[in-house]
Scaffold this motif. Structure first.
Motif, PDB file in Angstrom:
ATOM      1  N   LEU A 101       0.830  -1.203   0.000  1.00  0.00           N
ATOM      2  CA  LEU A 101       0.000   0.000   0.000  1.00  0.00           C
ATOM      3  C   LEU A 101       0.864   1.253   0.000  1.00  0.00           C
ATOM      4  O   LEU A 101       0.517   2.257  -0.630  1.00  0.00           O
ATOM      5  CB  LEU A 101      -0.919  -0.002   1.224  1.00  0.00           C
ATOM      6  N   GLN A 146      -4.452  -0.797   5.853  1.00  0.00           N
ATOM      7  CA  GLN A 146      -4.248  -2.235   5.819  1.00  0.00           C
ATOM      8  C   GLN A 146      -5.237  -2.871   4.858  1.00  0.00           C
ATOM      9  O   GLN A 146      -6.386  -2.429   4.758  1.00  0.00           O
ATOM     10  CB  GLN A 146      -4.441  -2.825   7.232  1.00  0.00           C
ATOM     11  N   TYR A 147      -4.780  -3.906   4.157  1.00  0.00           N
ATOM     12  CA  TYR A 147      -5.703  -4.727   3.386  1.00  0.00           C
ATOM     13  C   TYR A 147      -6.561  -5.551   4.339  1.00  0.00           C
ATOM     14  O   TYR A 147      -6.113  -5.955   5.417  1.00  0.00           O
ATOM     15  CB  TYR A 147      -4.938  -5.682   2.468  1.00  0.00           C
ATOM     16  N   SER A 149      -9.894  -8.590   4.202  1.00  0.00           N
ATOM     17  CA  SER A 149     -10.872  -9.403   3.488  1.00  0.00           C
ATOM     18  C   SER A 149     -12.120  -9.557   4.341  1.00  0.00           C
ATOM     19  O   SER A 149     -12.018  -9.800   5.551  1.00  0.00           O
ATOM     20  CB  SER A 149     -10.291 -10.788   3.187  1.00  0.00           C
ATOM     21  N   ARG A 168     -11.374  -0.761  -3.002  1.00  0.00           N
ATOM     22  CA  ARG A 168     -11.406  -2.217  -3.123  1.00  0.00           C
ATOM     23  C   ARG A 168     -10.580  -2.640  -4.324  1.00  0.00           C
ATOM     24  O   ARG A 168     -10.513  -1.932  -5.324  1.00  0.00           O
ATOM     25  CB  ARG A 168     -12.848  -2.723  -3.268  1.00  0.00           C
ATOM     26  N   PRO A 248      -1.824  -8.405  -4.714  1.00  0.00           N
ATOM     27  CA  PRO A 248      -2.876  -7.431  -4.991  1.00  0.00           C
ATOM     28  C   PRO A 248      -2.708  -6.897  -6.415  1.00  0.00           C
ATOM     29  O   PRO A 248      -1.592  -6.726  -6.900  1.00  0.00           O
ATOM     30  CB  PRO A 248      -2.643  -6.334  -3.949  1.00  0.00           C
ATOM     31  N   LEU A 273     -10.487  -7.731  -1.942  1.00  0.00           N
ATOM     32  CA  LEU A 273      -9.822  -7.111  -0.799  1.00  0.00           C
ATOM     33  C   LEU A 273     -10.349  -5.703  -0.581  1.00  0.00           C
ATOM     34  O   LEU A 273     -10.617  -4.980  -1.545  1.00  0.00           O
ATOM     35  CB  LEU A 273      -8.310  -7.029  -1.026  1.00  0.00           C
ATOM     36  N   ASP A 274     -10.496  -5.307   0.678  1.00  0.00           N
ATOM     37  CA  ASP A 274     -10.784  -3.921   1.033  1.00  0.00           C
ATOM     38  C   ASP A 274      -9.484  -3.256   1.468  1.00  0.00           C
ATOM     39  O   ASP A 274      -8.617  -3.896   2.085  1.00  0.00           O
ATOM     40  CB  ASP A 274     -11.777  -3.836   2.198  1.00  0.00           C
ATOM     41  N   ILE A 275      -9.335  -1.988   1.143  1.00  0.00           N
ATOM     42  CA  ILE A 275      -8.250  -1.181   1.697  1.00  0.00           C
ATOM     43  C   ILE A 275      -8.875  -0.327   2.784  1.00  0.00           C
ATOM     44  O   ILE A 275      -9.713   0.537   2.502  1.00  0.00           O
ATOM     45  CB  ILE A 275      -7.591  -0.303   0.631  1.00  0.00           C
TER      46      ILE A 275
END
Length: 300
Positions: A101, A146-147, A149, A168, A248, A273-275
């Protein structure tokens, strides 16, 4: 010698009363008396004349009172000056984030935030997840990115921290490609397949395990040639060793465009994945709240 002994002594020299000074110093009277005695032992002479009531300072005590007050004054003056200098040199915003990130998401994201709230300085650091949480709880940093899920939530205490989803993207399976753009290795080849994976001390190891559970037959043929908690590392190793790896999507964006890597476009080998961004719930820093409010308004 401890600074609190000097503070105790200065209090007692002012009140002439052990009971009142122990209350002032928020310590029991026996403990307070022991600390005064410890100071006297360190100095090597009696500072208090305990034969009188209220107590009086000895001649040595009167001399040392001036020294103690001067020492404390100088120490706290210097500390205040150092704190001011440190605060002036400190970046406005301090962020801890996963290394991927920090490279692939944060620079462009920070630029957008500055367009919304105005310019500010920033410091970006990468650490393991547990250290990030500790620094956030201690107030050493302002935000953690942070990533996350939905299937494997990041366990932040919701009473202590606040969270927002910023964006995302997908975790994808990639492989080096030949001159025609075809992958040099494929999970369905049936052969033993070189694979670069994630070590257990990283969050992506859990994502990796989840994806493997959805592809058990192919996962059995993967031969792990190296591992790391960092997506940037596994990506480079996959290119060098002609191996598969999971990263990612943003991590592999440049390599996909250059035809160094190709995505294995199979739904079972991708994962959403969500950021997410986290802050301490009770933060008092104005710039932190201003940035958070801007993010909340953008999401709403």
């Amino acid at each position: 010698m401890e600074i609190k002994w000097l503070e105790d002594f200065v209090s007692l020299a002012r009140t002439h009363n052990f009971s009142r000074s122990s209350e002032e110093r928020n310590v029991t009277q026996p403990a307070f008396s022991r600390r005064i005695r410890a100071l006297e032992n360190w100095i090597g002479t009696d500072l208090i004349d305990r034969r009188t009531y209220p107590i009086k300072l000895t001649e040595e005590g009167r001399l040392f009172r001036d020294t103690a007050e001067t020492v404390l004054h100088d120490i706290y003056r210097d500390r205040a000056q150092f704190h001011q200098l440190q605060h002036a040199a400190r970046p406005d915003i301090r962020i801890a984030a996963a290394s991927t990130l920090s490279i692939s998401f944060i620079p462009a994201w920070l630029k957008k935030v500055q367009q919304a709230i105005g310019p500010f300085t920033s410091h970006i650091m990468t650490e393991n997840f547990h250290d990030m949480v500790r620094h956030l709880a201690d107030g050493d940093i302002d935000f953690v990115l942070q990533y996350c899920s939905p299937n494997i939530p990041v366990l932040f205490d919701t009473t202590q921290f606040r969270a927002l989803t910023l964006a995302r993207e997908k975790m994808i399976l990639v492989a080096p490609c030949d001159a025609k753009g075809n992958p040099v290795v494929h999970p369905d080849s049936g052969d033993v397949i070189p694979y670069v994976g994630y070590s257990k001390n990283g969050y992506f190891a859990e994502i990796e395990s989840l994806i493997f559970s959805e592809n058990p037959a192919a996962a059995k043929n993967l031969k792990r040639v190296s591992e790391s908690p960092t997506s940037e590392f596994v990506k480079r190793m996959a290119i060098e060793f002609d191996a598969l790896t999971l990263v990612p999507e943003s991590c592999a964006k440049t390599e996909l465009a250059r035809n160094e890597l190709v995505q294995i476009d199979m739904p079972s080998w991708t994962h959403e994945l969500d950021i997410q961004i986290y802050r301490k719930a009770d933060t008092k820093r104005l710039i932190t709240r201003k940035l958070w409010d801007a993010l909340t308004d953008a999401i709403d």
